[in-house]
Design a protein around this motif. Structure first.
Motif: not given
Length: 131
Positions: A94-96, A100-105, A118-124, A35-41
């Motif tokens: 929708l965002h979950i 999920l699809q984006l993180i999986n990709e 993985f989280l550190v890479e995304l945040i960086s 949810l958070s990752y999708s919203l962050s985009l």
């Protein structure tokens, strides 16, 4: 007001796989990340693209825990809606599903990475984009 959220059928296996691979805790943790990752985009998802609800089911209290107000606030702010909006649960779903699809990709592109790295890479990556 919604009381539960169900991912789409395809994401039922995805959330279980991500939970095992990232080893960050229970499946609701991965759903919160999604949810958070999708919203962050900063994309507004269209309710017309709402998919099936044949996947993993989360009660609102399990999904958000003690942080219900924060997650609800993030979605409401993103869409300019109030917490009693009839479509709030649909936007969360929708965002979950999207997250999920984006993180999986993203995880398909890398081998042998744990959840913390993985989280550190995304945040960086996000920090670099902001600068």
């Amino acid at each position: 007001m919604f009381t539960q959220i169900k991912t789409n059928k395809a994401n039922k296996d995805v959330v279980a796989q991500l939970t095992r691979k990232l080893n960050l805790g229970t499946e609701n943790i991965i759903a919160r990340m999604a949810l958070s990752y999708s919203l962050s985009l900063d994309h507004k998802l269209n309710l017309n693209t709402l998919s099936d609800s044949g996947g993993k089911e989360y009660s609102r209290s399990v999904l958000f825990g003690d942080y219900d107000d924060i997650y609800i606030g993030l979605v409401c702010t993103h869409y300019g809606i109030y917490k009693t909006d009839k479509d709030l649960g649909k936007y969360i779903k929708l965002h979950i599903d999207n997250g999920l699809q984006l993180i999986n990709e993203e995880l398909q592109k890398v081998n042998n990475i744990d959840g913390f790295d993985f989280l550190v890479e995304l945040i960086s990556e996000k920090i670099q984009i902001l600068h």
